[in-house]
Every structure is written in C-alpha cells, then in structure tokens.
Design a protein around this motif. Structure first.
Motif, mmCIF file in Angstrom:
data_model
loop_
_atom_site.group_PDB
_atom_site.id
_atom_site.type_symbol
_atom_site.label_atom_id
_atom_site.label_comp_id
_atom_site.label_asym_id
_atom_site.label_seq_id
_atom_site.Cartn_x
_atom_site.Cartn_y
_atom_site.Cartn_z
ATOM 1 N N ASP A 36 62.394 -33.443 -20.549
ATOM 2 C CA ASP A 36 62.125 -34.880 -20.517
ATOM 3 C C ASP A 36 61.983 -35.477 -21.912
ATOM 4 N N ALA A 40 64.150 -38.707 -22.864
ATOM 5 C CA ALA A 40 63.611 -39.965 -23.399
ATOM 6 C C ALA A 40 64.309 -40.343 -24.702
ATOM 7 N N ARG B 109 62.466 -47.651 -17.498
ATOM 8 C CA ARG B 109 63.127 -46.788 -18.480
ATOM 9 C C ARG B 109 64.290 -47.463 -19.183
ATOM 10 N N ILE B 205 59.545 -44.653 -22.639
ATOM 11 C CA ILE B 205 60.401 -43.983 -21.651
ATOM 12 C C ILE B 205 59.777 -42.651 -21.243
ATOM 13 N N ARG B 206 59.222 -41.977 -22.236
ATOM 14 C CA ARG B 206 58.584 -40.681 -21.968
ATOM 15 C C ARG B 206 57.423 -40.848 -20.987
ATOM 16 N N LEU B 209 58.720 -41.436 -17.553
ATOM 17 C CA LEU B 209 59.196 -40.183 -16.959
ATOM 18 C C LEU B 209 58.025 -39.356 -16.441
#
Lengths: 213, 217
Positions: A36, A40, B109, B205-206, B209
């Motif tokens: 991940d 990202a 995202r 975004i991380r 997720l």
C-alpha cells in the motif's frame, strides 16, 4: 512481515505516466498489489497526471459524440460484480498474465534445479518467473540496464539485505549483485530485464554454501 | 532506455500512524458535506456527478461530465500523438469506461480528473502502443463504501494545490513533467522530473487505503 524494499520514484512516475515497458509494468503492478505504500506513491504521481489533464486544453468533440457514447454504453453488458481477492501466491495482475496461480505455471528447467517461465509481453523488455531451490543463486540472465526482482514466495539474500514476499530489488548491471535463495523452501521471483529476450541459455551459478557467503 | 538514474531516488520516510482517524472521520462527516458543497459553489461537483452515475445511472450527470472531460481527454490524446479519428474514438471509449467503472471510483484517493486521467492513459497505451496495461489488484472489493465527503473535499483541495504548485515551477521543470505525461520523455529524463511536492497527497491516499483495509478487513 512488512515490505522493506520498494520501487523508486522514477519507476512509479514512469508507470503513472504510462511510459514503462509492459514487462516492467507487470512487476510494478504486482508489487503495488502487495504494497500500500507504493500504491499511495503511484496514486500521488497519477494526481500529477490529473493536473496535466486539467491543463491540456480542450479539443472539440465531433457532432453527436455524446449520443454515440451513450449508444456505446447501452451496447455493453454491465460489469461483473467485484470479487474479493482469491487466496493464492500470485496477485491479480500476475494471475491474469499466467492464467492462474502458481500451479498453472509451465516451468522449464534451466539447470541446477532452477526453473523459469517467460511471460509473453511486448518486446521492449522481458519478464520471467524464476523458481530457485533453497541455497541456489539466481541465475545470471545477462541483463543490461535495469533489472527488477520481486519475491513472491520464500526469500533471497543479496549483499547483506534480505528480500521476502513483496520485496523488490532494483538493480543495474553495474551492481554485480548475486541474489541467493535462503536455505529451505524454493524462492519464487518475478524478474524483469531490459531489452528483448535473449535466447542464450541461462547459466546457473552454483552458490557457495549459504552460510559461508 | 531505463538507466541508472532511475535508482537515484529514495523511498519516502515512513508515514505517521493515523491516530484517531476513524473517530475524526465520523465527526467530520456532516461538516464535510457542507464544506464540500460550499467549496464547489464556484464550479460543478464532479465527485457528486460520478456518484450519481454510479448510484442512479444518471444521464444528466453523465452529460455534464462528458461536456467537461471528453474534450480534455481528446486534447490529451492528440498531444500524445493520436490522430483526430483515433482521439475522438478513444475519448468516447474513455467516457463509456467512466460509466461502467463508476463503482471503482474512490474520491478519498483521487479527484475525478485524476481518475479520468488513468482511464485515458490506459486507453492510450492500448490504442497507440498496442500493449496490455498491467493494473494493480483493484480496491475496493466487496460492498461499495460510502465515500467520506471530508476526505473527498481534502483530496480535491490537495489536487488543486498541486496544480498551483506545478504552475509555479520553473518553466524547464514544468516542461519536463508535461513531456513525461504526454509520452515524449525517455525514462532517464523522467528521473529528472521527479522531486515533486507530493508528500501530503501521498499521506492522504495512504490514510484512505488504511481505512479501506480496515473496512474490508
């Protein structure tokens, strides 16, 4: 176990820009499926692509293009519902290329117990699966330029670093690296190299007994 | 050719842990909805339009998306080397894909521009390079998560901020980035175009997720 070895910014940016050869793209997509952190970072580079799209101006669509697109939409069956990832060794992109999981691979022996399976892609680069018995060195497949080696099962060591499932080693020919599978279970890797496939036989090197390296 | 310069960069430092992210998200949700509406007073809410296509197969929303994005996608494809007929055909195909894949869009995202860009890029590789595009395993799978308006708002704002930052770059660097995305840069030149201010976007975004994994877990 956390992934310790990641892709470089330039590989991720090149993939976000759609500029990597297909073989490298497959390694990137497979790694990103497992990582991940790199997912990202890749998405962050894709944001730059979104900014480019916003700023690239407009070209007039042809007369009736919206109606034509709606007709296109109506003529296509709806998407199949998403499915949870199937358990297995290969993430989805690799599974798509192989046509199944590890059991579907058609290996060829290349000597010393090492086996490989070339995955067909565009000719700009080559990608193969490698099956390295415990304690054996990854064979020298004569790469020029960049080589990516992603571990899918087992682990190898190279110059003091350990690479396990999800880890990717990014190397150039100048690195003179010699990945050696850890003793025990075989190590399965996905390796991409630059240039068209060379038909010269792989020459597996008999590794020094692991503990003496 | 890919060259050694591709090795020159480093992976970012480890991320901060998203402490209290879930609670913060619940609190922020209602407020986020209002702010999202307010921030888009100046322009259309493309996220809402895509969700309308996803949830209601809303043709009016699709038409609005089409009028905005199709000419940009076509322009992008022309600049990437497609001829007029191919660019038109691909732009229609990209918009049809937007309709069919609306359930995969996650506004926490990506902005809609970013998502449309990825569809257009894949279409370009397919049509111009005639090679397959390996895609990472899709997320999310399972039931469609309700996007958090706050996350969507932040992602949209961050994308706008990035656009402004890129606009302020020295001409030479901006030109490099543009050429990388339009496809006329070698891989070694791409290495020189990295070093963009992407840390905040990547962290967002991380976080998104991690929430997604938590939901799917």
């Amino acid at each position: 176990m956390a992934i310790m070895h990641h892709l470089t910014d330039s590989l991720l940016m090149a993939h976000a820009a759609g500029q990597l050869p297909e073989a490298f793209g497959l390694v990137v997509a497979t790694h990103v499926s497992l990582c991940d952190e790199c997912r990202a970072r890749l998405a962050a580079f894709e944001t730059v692509g979104g900014v480019m799209l916003d700023g690239c101006g407009e070209a007039a669509m042809s007369e009736g293009s919206l109606e034509a697109t709606l007709a296109r939409i109506a003529g296509r069956p709806p998407e199949a519902p998403r499915q949870a990832p199937r358990p297995g060794i290969f993430p989805a992109p690799l599974r798509d290329y192989v046509g199944g999981d590890l059991g579907a691979v058609r290996w060829r022996g290349v000597g010393g117990g090492v086996r490989q399976a070339i995955i067909p892609t565009s000719r700009a680069a080559t990608v193969r699966l490698l099956h390295i018995p415990g304690g054996m060195a990854v064979p020298d497949h004569g790469h020029r330029g960049i080589e990516l080696t992603l571990v899918l099962k087992g682990a190898f060591r190279d110059a003091g670093d350990r690479f396990a499932r999800g880890d990717v080693e990014v190397a150039t020919e100048a690195d003179r690296h010699t990945p050696v599978a850890e003793p025990g279970d075989a190590c399965i890797c996905l390796a991409a190299t630059e240039g068209p496939l060379r038909f010269t036989a792989l020459l597996p090197r008999l590794a020094q007994p692991f503990l003496r390296i | 050719m890919l060259t050694g310069t591709l090795l020159a960069d480093n992976v970012d430092a480890p991320l901060l842990t998203p402490t209290g992210a879930i609670e913060a998200r619940q609190r922020a949700s209602a407020r986020g909805r209002q702010e999202l509406a307010a921030s888009q007073a100046q322009g259309p809410d493309w996220v809402a339009e895509v969700l309308a296509v996803r949830d209601r197969r809303d043709q009016r929303a699709f038409a609005a998306l089409f009028r905005h994005f199709a000419p940009r996608v076509k322009s992008f494809l022309l600049r990437a080397g497609a001829g007029e007929a191919l660019a038109e055909e691909c732009a229609q195909e990209v918009m049809a894909t937007l309709w069919h894949k609306a359930h995969l869009f996650d506004p926490a995202r990506a902005s809609v521009s970013t998502w449309v860009y990825t569809i257009a890029r894949n279409r370009r590789i397919d049509a111009l390079r005639r090679q397959r595009r390996p895609e990472p395993e899709e997320l999310p799978w399972g039931p469609e998560p309700e996007p958090d308006p706050d996350d969507a708002l932040v992602m949209q704002q961050e994308t706008e901020r990035l656009g402004a930052a890129i606009a302020r770059l020295p001409d030479k660097q901006r030109d490099l980035i543009e050429r990388a995305f339009y496809g006329d840069l070698s891989h070694s030149e791409i290495a020189e175009a990295t070093g963009l201010p992407l840390g905040t976007i990547k962290s967002r975004i991380r976080l998104a997720l991690e929430r997604l994994r938590h939901q799917l877990g």
